[in-house]
Design a protein around this motif. Sequence first.
Motif, PDB file in Angstrom:
ATOM      1  N   THR A  58       0.811  -1.217   0.000  1.00  0.00           N
ATOM      2  CA  THR A  58       0.000   0.000   0.000  1.00  0.00           C
ATOM      3  C   THR A  58       0.848   1.272   0.000  1.00  0.00           C
ATOM      4  O   THR A  58       0.329   2.358  -0.222  1.00  0.00           O
ATOM      5  CB  THR A  58      -0.925   0.014   1.228  1.00  0.00           C
ATOM      6  N   THR A  59       2.135   1.133   0.246  1.00  0.00           N
ATOM      7  CA  THR A  59       3.005   2.316   0.270  1.00  0.00           C
ATOM      8  C   THR A  59       3.603   2.631  -1.095  1.00  0.00           C
ATOM      9  O   THR A  59       4.105   3.723  -1.307  1.00  0.00           O
ATOM     10  CB  THR A  59       4.140   2.115   1.286  1.00  0.00           C
ATOM     11  N   SER A  60       3.564   1.677  -2.016  1.00  0.00           N
ATOM     12  CA  SER A  60       4.147   1.896  -3.340  1.00  0.00           C
ATOM     13  C   SER A  60       3.098   2.449  -4.297  1.00  0.00           C
ATOM     14  O   SER A  60       1.890   2.316  -4.079  1.00  0.00           O
ATOM     15  CB  SER A  60       4.715   0.593  -3.893  1.00  0.00           C
ATOM     16  N   THR A  61       3.567   3.070  -5.351  1.00  0.00           N
ATOM     17  CA  THR A  61       2.672   3.606  -6.380  1.00  0.00           C
ATOM     18  C   THR A  61       3.044   3.011  -7.725  1.00  0.00           C
ATOM     19  O   THR A  61       4.157   2.523  -7.930  1.00  0.00           O
ATOM     20  CB  THR A  61       2.757   5.137  -6.455  1.00  0.00           C
ATOM     21  N   THR A  62       2.098   3.043  -8.640  1.00  0.00           N
ATOM     22  CA  THR A  62       2.331   2.537  -9.981  1.00  0.00           C
ATOM     23  C   THR A  62       1.678   3.475 -10.980  1.00  0.00           C
ATOM     24  O   THR A  62       0.837   4.303 -10.619  1.00  0.00           O
ATOM     25  CB  THR A  62       1.770   1.109 -10.135  1.00  0.00           C
ATOM     26  N   THR A  63       2.048   3.359 -12.231  1.00  0.00           N
ATOM     27  CA  THR A  63       1.514   4.226 -13.279  1.00  0.00           C
ATOM     28  C   THR A  63       0.796   3.394 -14.333  1.00  0.00           C
ATOM     29  O   THR A  63       0.880   2.163 -14.342  1.00  0.00           O
ATOM     30  CB  THR A  63       2.634   5.035 -13.955  1.00  0.00           C
ATOM     31  N   HIS A  64       0.091   4.092 -15.205  1.00  0.00           N
ATOM     32  CA  HIS A  64      -0.566   3.438 -16.331  1.00  0.00           C
ATOM     33  C   HIS A  64      -0.316   4.276 -17.581  1.00  0.00           C
ATOM     34  O   HIS A  64      -0.365   5.508 -17.508  1.00  0.00           O
ATOM     35  CB  HIS A  64      -2.072   3.297 -16.086  1.00  0.00           C
ATOM     36  N   PRO A  65      -0.056   3.624 -18.724  1.00  0.00           N
ATOM     37  CA  PRO A  65       0.246   4.383 -19.945  1.00  0.00           C
ATOM     38  C   PRO A  65      -0.842   5.369 -20.349  1.00  0.00           C
ATOM     39  O   PRO A  65      -0.546   6.386 -20.973  1.00  0.00           O
ATOM     40  CB  PRO A  65       0.410   3.279 -21.005  1.00  0.00           C
ATOM     41  N   PHE A  66      -2.097   5.083 -20.008  1.00  0.00           N
ATOM     42  CA  PHE A  66      -3.177   5.999 -20.364  1.00  0.00           C
ATOM     43  C   PHE A  66      -3.213   7.236 -19.472  1.00  0.00           C
ATOM     44  O   PHE A  66      -3.826   8.240 -19.824  1.00  0.00           O
ATOM     45  CB  PHE A  66      -4.520   5.283 -20.288  1.00  0.00           C
ATOM     46  N   TYR A  67      -2.583   7.143 -18.302  1.00  0.00           N
ATOM     47  CA  TYR A  67      -2.552   8.272 -17.369  1.00  0.00           C
ATOM     48  C   TYR A  67      -1.111   8.483 -16.887  1.00  0.00           C
ATOM     49  O   TYR A  67      -0.779   8.191 -15.740  1.00  0.00           O
ATOM     50  CB  TYR A  67      -3.470   8.004 -16.178  1.00  0.00           C
ATOM     51  N   PRO A  68      -0.246   8.956 -17.768  1.00  0.00           N
ATOM     52  CA  PRO A  68       1.182   9.050 -17.441  1.00  0.00           C
ATOM     53  C   PRO A  68       1.507   9.998 -16.282  1.00  0.00           C
ATOM     54  O   PRO A  68       2.553   9.863 -15.655  1.00  0.00           O
ATOM     55  CB  PRO A  68       1.807   9.540 -18.751  1.00  0.00           C
ATOM     56  N   LYS A  69       0.625  10.943 -15.988  1.00  0.00           N
ATOM     57  CA  LYS A  69       0.891  11.898 -14.914  1.00  0.00           C
ATOM     58  C   LYS A  69       0.296  11.462 -13.576  1.00  0.00           C
ATOM     59  O   LYS A  69       0.422  12.169 -12.578  1.00  0.00           O
ATOM     60  CB  LYS A  69       0.346  13.276 -15.296  1.00  0.00           C
ATOM     61  N   CYS A  70      -0.336  10.309 -13.560  1.00  0.00           N
ATOM     62  CA  CYS A  70      -0.991   9.832 -12.339  1.00  0.00           C
ATOM     63  C   CYS A  70      -0.121   8.808 -11.613  1.00  0.00           C
ATOM     64  O   CYS A  70       0.524   7.963 -12.246  1.00  0.00           O
ATOM     65  CB  CYS A  70      -2.337   9.194 -12.663  1.00  0.00           C
ATOM     66  N   ALA A  71      -0.127   8.880 -10.317  1.00  0.00           N
ATOM     67  CA  ALA A  71       0.536   7.892  -9.463  1.00  0.00           C
ATOM     68  C   ALA A  71      -0.552   7.127  -8.728  1.00  0.00           C
ATOM     69  O   ALA A  71      -1.196   7.661  -7.816  1.00  0.00           O
ATOM     70  CB  ALA A  71       1.486   8.566  -8.479  1.00  0.00           C
ATOM     71  N   PHE A  72      -0.801   5.894  -9.144  1.00  0.00           N
ATOM     72  CA  PHE A  72      -1.864   5.097  -8.560  1.00  0.00           C
ATOM     73  C   PHE A  72      -1.342   4.321  -7.357  1.00  0.00           C
ATOM     74  O   PHE A  72      -0.292   3.685  -7.415  1.00  0.00           O
ATOM     75  CB  PHE A  72      -2.427   4.116  -9.587  1.00  0.00           C
ATOM     76  N   GLN A  73      -2.110   4.366  -6.296  1.00  0.00           N
ATOM     77  CA  GLN A  73      -1.776   3.645  -5.069  1.00  0.00           C
ATOM     78  C   GLN A  73      -2.854   2.608  -4.799  1.00  0.00           C
ATOM     79  O   GLN A  73      -4.054   2.883  -4.946  1.00  0.00           O
ATOM     80  CB  GLN A  73      -1.668   4.597  -3.885  1.00  0.00           C
ATOM     81  N   PHE A  74      -2.437   1.397  -4.402  1.00  0.00           N
ATOM     82  CA  PHE A  74      -3.419   0.369  -4.095  1.00  0.00           C
ATOM     83  C   PHE A  74      -4.105   0.656  -2.766  1.00  0.00           C
ATOM     84  O   PHE A  74      -3.455   0.975  -1.767  1.00  0.00           O
ATOM     85  CB  PHE A  74      -2.761  -1.008  -4.029  1.00  0.00           C
ATOM     86  N   LEU A  75      -5.439   0.524  -2.755  1.00  0.00           N
ATOM     87  CA  LEU A  75      -6.236   0.661  -1.546  1.00  0.00           C
ATOM     88  C   LEU A  75      -7.130  -0.563  -1.403  1.00  0.00           C
ATOM     89  O   LEU A  75      -7.642  -1.085  -2.399  1.00  0.00           O
ATOM     90  CB  LEU A  75      -7.105   1.923  -1.599  1.00  0.00           C
ATOM     91  N   SER A  76      -7.321  -1.027  -0.183  1.00  0.00           N
ATOM     92  CA  SER A  76      -8.165  -2.196   0.037  1.00  0.00           C
ATOM     93  C   SER A  76      -9.651  -1.865  -0.078  1.00  0.00           C
ATOM     94  O   SER A  76     -10.479  -2.761  -0.215  1.00  0.00           O
ATOM     95  CB  SER A  76      -7.887  -2.799   1.418  1.00  0.00           C
ATOM     96  N   LYS A  77      -9.991  -0.586  -0.056  1.00  0.00           N
ATOM     97  CA  LYS A  77     -11.357  -0.134  -0.260  1.00  0.00           C
ATOM     98  C   LYS A  77     -11.322   1.273  -0.829  1.00  0.00           C
ATOM     99  O   LYS A  77     -10.354   2.010  -0.625  1.00  0.00           O
ATOM    100  CB  LYS A  77     -12.162  -0.176   1.040  1.00  0.00           C
ATOM    101  N   PRO A  78     -12.367   1.671  -1.561  1.00  0.00           N
ATOM    102  CA  PRO A  78     -12.357   3.005  -2.168  1.00  0.00           C
ATOM    103  C   PRO A  78     -12.353   4.100  -1.106  1.00  0.00           C
ATOM    104  O   PRO A  78     -12.934   3.934  -0.033  1.00  0.00           O
ATOM    105  CB  PRO A  78     -13.650   3.028  -2.998  1.00  0.00           C
ATOM    106  N   PRO A  79     -11.710   5.222  -1.389  1.00  0.00           N
ATOM    107  CA  PRO A  79     -11.641   6.315  -0.406  1.00  0.00           C
ATOM    108  C   PRO A  79     -12.958   7.065  -0.292  1.00  0.00           C
ATOM    109  O   PRO A  79     -13.740   7.135  -1.248  1.00  0.00           O
ATOM    110  CB  PRO A  79     -10.543   7.212  -0.976  1.00  0.00           C
ATOM    111  N   GLY A  80     -13.188   7.632   0.875  1.00  0.00           N
ATOM    112  CA  GLY A  80     -14.371   8.472   1.063  1.00  0.00           C
ATOM    113  C   GLY A  80     -15.659   7.683   1.187  1.00  0.00           C
ATOM    114  O   GLY A  80     -15.676   6.444   1.163  1.00  0.00           O
TER     115      GLY A  80
END
Length: 247
Positions: A58-80
């Motif tokens: 959960t501390t690491s981030t990953t990217t996706h080619p469709f969203y090169p400026k985004c840093a995606f973080q894994f969450l066990s449930k959606p925020p909010g």
Amino acid sequence: MKYGEITHFSHPQHKLRFEYSDHPFKCDGCKEAGIGSHFRCSFCDFDLHKHCGLLPSTTSTTTHPFYPKCAFQFLSKPPGDLPRFCNACEKDVTGFVYHCRKCGFDLHPCCMNLPHVLEAGELKLYLYKKVGGACHRCGRKGRSWSYRSSCKKYNLHVACVTEMLVESWHEIYYGGGGNNNYSMSKKWVNQIPSIRGAAVNRHRHKKKGRLRKCCELAGLAVQFVISAVLGDPTTIIAGIVGSFISR
């Protein structure tokens, strides 16, 4: 790669064994449908997509080619507390999710890991964030991510694929036929809807050649795309490619 058994934070009481299933299951991580290779606890009837079982910390981030400026973080449930949806397939996010706090984008783990090219022999489908052509399921443009044939004449929204799954889900489990795995597997494949216009030759002036064959194959490739959305793009390929080649 052989995974054997793993321990997972979402099911600490038992180890999860890497197995193969011919019939669909509901992932207890992302809450989405799955088929094929996955992690399972047979004692508790607990299943995880391969992608959900091998998630990063959960501390690491990953990217996706469709969203090169985004840093995606894994969450066990959606925020909010507000409802959220996946930017790839437009379905609700209720479980495991990749989330970009900066942009607010969400991706199901299987959508995050969708292959950008589905290929078997002469059949090639490419994943696009957006295509200009109409989807052969709903007839509309835009909407969600899409798979497009190499001849660019056949498109299928990822969102439409997931809708097909929802439409077939109740029939698969409650439509009769018993609990036999083989009968459920056979029923699952036969229940997958065909793409509207699949039998239509879009290259009217080219009765022969690679372009025409491409469209014929892509028009029958809905099973191909569905297997990828379900988390295991190799599940149905072997069976359907043989029928494609024999045509």
